[in-house]
Design a protein around this motif. Structure first.
Motif, PDB file in Angstrom:
ATOM      1  N   LEU A 139       9.836   4.867   1.585  1.00 35.43           N
ATOM      2  CA  LEU A 139       8.434   4.947   1.173  1.00 35.43           C
ATOM      3  C   LEU A 139       8.268   5.909   0.000  1.00 35.43           C
ATOM      4  O   LEU A 139       7.589   5.586  -0.985  1.00 35.43           O
ATOM      5  CB  LEU A 139       7.576   5.402   2.353  1.00 35.43           C
ATOM      6  N   ALA A 140       8.878   7.082   0.085  1.00 32.93           N
ATOM      7  CA  ALA A 140       8.748   8.074  -0.980  1.00 32.93           C
ATOM      8  C   ALA A 140       9.314   7.538  -2.294  1.00 32.93           C
ATOM      9  O   ALA A 140       8.713   7.728  -3.365  1.00 32.93           O
ATOM     10  CB  ALA A 140       9.456   9.365  -0.579  1.00 32.93           C
ATOM     11  N   ALA A 192       0.839  -1.207   0.000  1.00 35.63           N
ATOM     12  CA  ALA A 192       0.000   0.000   0.000  1.00 35.63           C
ATOM     13  C   ALA A 192       0.872   1.254   0.000  1.00 35.63           C
ATOM     14  O   ALA A 192       0.935   1.990   0.984  1.00 35.63           O
ATOM     15  CB  ALA A 192      -0.936  -0.005   1.211  1.00 35.63           C
ATOM     16  N   PRO A 193       1.574   1.514  -1.107  1.00 36.31           N
ATOM     17  CA  PRO A 193       2.480   2.666  -1.127  1.00 36.31           C
ATOM     18  C   PRO A 193       1.766   4.006  -1.027  1.00 36.31           C
ATOM     19  O   PRO A 193       2.364   4.998  -0.602  1.00 36.31           O
ATOM     20  CB  PRO A 193       3.197   2.519  -2.473  1.00 36.31           C
ATOM     21  N   ALA A 242       4.870  18.962  -8.486  1.00 33.83           N
ATOM     22  CA  ALA A 242       5.580  18.362  -7.348  1.00 33.83           C
ATOM     23  C   ALA A 242       5.890  16.896  -7.631  1.00 33.83           C
ATOM     24  O   ALA A 242       6.983  16.398  -7.327  1.00 33.83           O
ATOM     25  CB  ALA A 242       4.745  18.483  -6.078  1.00 33.83           C
ATOM     26  N   PHE A 243       4.928  16.209  -8.230  1.00 33.40           N
ATOM     27  CA  PHE A 243       5.139  14.809  -8.597  1.00 33.40           C
ATOM     28  C   PHE A 243       6.249  14.685  -9.640  1.00 33.40           C
ATOM     29  O   PHE A 243       7.123  13.814  -9.543  1.00 33.40           O
ATOM     30  CB  PHE A 243       3.834  14.222  -9.142  1.00 33.40           C
ATOM     31  N   SER A 244       6.229  15.563 -10.645  1.00 33.49           N
ATOM     32  CA  SER A 244       7.232  15.514 -11.701  1.00 33.49           C
ATOM     33  C   SER A 244       8.629  15.732 -11.145  1.00 33.49           C
ATOM     34  O   SER A 244       9.589  15.061 -11.552  1.00 33.49           O
ATOM     35  CB  SER A 244       6.933  16.564 -12.770  1.00 33.49           C
ATOM     36  N   HIS A 245       8.751  16.657 -10.203  1.00 33.05           N
ATOM     37  CA  HIS A 245      10.061  16.924  -9.594  1.00 33.05           C
ATOM     38  C   HIS A 245      10.560  15.682  -8.846  1.00 33.05           C
ATOM     39  O   HIS A 245      11.723  15.278  -8.989  1.00 33.05           O
ATOM     40  CB  HIS A 245       9.955  18.108  -8.644  1.00 33.05           C
ATOM     41  N   ALA A 246       9.678  15.071  -8.047  1.00 37.99           N
ATOM     42  CA  ALA A 246      10.065  13.884  -7.279  1.00 37.99           C
ATOM     43  C   ALA A 246      10.365  12.716  -8.214  1.00 37.99           C
ATOM     44  O   ALA A 246      11.305  11.942  -7.995  1.00 37.99           O
ATOM     45  CB  ALA A 246       8.957  13.510  -6.303  1.00 37.99           C
ATOM     46  N   PHE A 247       9.579  12.580  -9.271  1.00 36.18           N
ATOM     47  CA  PHE A 247       9.764  11.484 -10.219  1.00 36.18           C
ATOM     48  C   PHE A 247      11.124  11.581 -10.905  1.00 36.18           C
ATOM     49  O   PHE A 247      11.850  10.585 -11.017  1.00 36.18           O
ATOM     50  CB  PHE A 247       8.640  11.509 -11.258  1.00 36.18           C
ATOM     51  N   LYS A 248      11.480  12.780 -11.330  1.00 38.76           N
ATOM     52  CA  LYS A 248      12.755  12.961 -12.014  1.00 38.76           C
ATOM     53  C   LYS A 248      13.922  12.736 -11.066  1.00 38.76           C
ATOM     54  O   LYS A 248      14.966  12.209 -11.457  1.00 38.76           O
ATOM     55  CB  LYS A 248      12.829  14.358 -12.625  1.00 38.76           C
TER      56      LYS A 248
END
Length: 307
Positions: free
Chosen positions: A251-252, A214-215, A284-290
């Motif tokens: 987790l992140a 359950a991430p 914010a998602f794009s920054h973390a993903f990259k």
């Protein structure tokens, strides 16, 4: 709840480059670096396997080995024999076939099957970065018992082409790979200082399983510690020691890797995937993903052929 299975599913592991090698007399073959991991199993006789960073290892009938770092390697009858390049030996080779390095009519001194595994490039580090250059599982080891049946079937299926043989060999290779990883985990126990060997620790393995299952859940260190049956401080220290990163950092990262699989296996919008994993905005998602994968989500999806 099986954290190892979770990781293999995340990687979309595909087998490729399957070959059977039969060799006799003085012989040696050098192989270039390859992507991700390569599995080998000795079905008869013996030979030597060498790769950078470790001493040559003799592998015999019933032994398995795993090369996990993409470095060049050699197979030989003896480490001192000059090697021929694999591009020469395997010239004209047909996937799934047999290559003979032996005089006509001679019985091979070594029969080895090898299979490469391609992983999702962005997430490959989850497994590749925690494997040593060479994992060797001797036939006499306690962990090898579960592999023997699969090797017996591999020996039969690779000896002659039969209907459905390629599919059976692919499935058997996956089984042997999982057993080799299990053996490595068992041999290392909780001393490997990486998430793969942290699975041997009941409490931390439980926490990893919960994160994998359950991430998107807003896990806290206190909640994970309670599920693992430990105090918050002891859990945080133990998790960081064994896995190599603090619980919430792991987790992140796992959330991003799970989101990557969503991107390459479906057609949902990036914004909806970002929201599912708790990101307040697509940026914010794009920054973390990259930061985790090295690619922006849109580019990652395009490279996966899903744009």
């Amino acid at each position: 709840m099986d954290p190892l299975n979770d990781v293999l599913a995340l990687l979309d592991m595909r087998s490729a480059q399957f070959a059977r090698l039969e060799a006799t007399g003085p012989w040696a073959i050098s192989f270039p670096g390859y992507q991700h991991i390569k599995l080998g199993a000795v079905l008869g006789g013996a030979c030597w396997v060498e790769t950078e960073g470790v001493r040559p290892v003799r592998v015999a009938d019933g032994d398995c080995y795993l090369l996990g770092n993409g470095r060049p390697y050699r197979l030989s009858s003896d480490p001192g024999v000059p090697a021929r390049p694999s591009s020469e030996v395997f010239s004209g080779f047909v996937e799934g076939g047999t290559v003979r390095v032996a005089p006509a009519g001679s019985q091979p001194d070594a029969v080895v099957v090898g299979c490469g595994f391609h992983l999702d490039t962005a997430n490959a580090a989850v497994l590749v970065d925690v494997l040593p250059p060479l994992v060797h599982v001797p036939a006499a080891s306690d962990e090898a018992g579960a592999i023997r049946t699969a090797l017996h079937m591999l020996r039969r299926e690779t000896a002659a082409a039969e209907v459905g043989g390629a599919l059976i060999v692919e499935r058997l290779a996956h089984i042997v790979l999982v057993q080799v990883l299990r053996s490595h985990i068992a041999a290392q126990g909780a001393t490997g200082r990486a998430w793969l060997t942290a699975l041997a620790d009941p409490a931390i393995g439980t926490a990893l399983g919960l994160i994998h299952e359950a991430p998107a859940h807003p896990w806290t260190v206190a909640e994970l510690a309670a599920k693992a049956g430990m105090s918050r401080s002891h859990f945080a220290a133990r998790f960081s020691e064994l896995v190599g990163t603090p619980p919430l950092e792991y987790l992140a990262t796992w959330r991003i890797r799970s989101a990557a699989r969503e991107l390459r296996t479906g057609n949902r919008t990036i914004a909806s995937i970002a929201a599912q994993y708790g990101y307040g905005s697509e940026s914010a998602f794009s920054h973390a993903f990259k930061r985790v994968t090295g690619l922006a989500p849109g580019r990652y999806r395009r490279q996966a052929g899903l744009a």
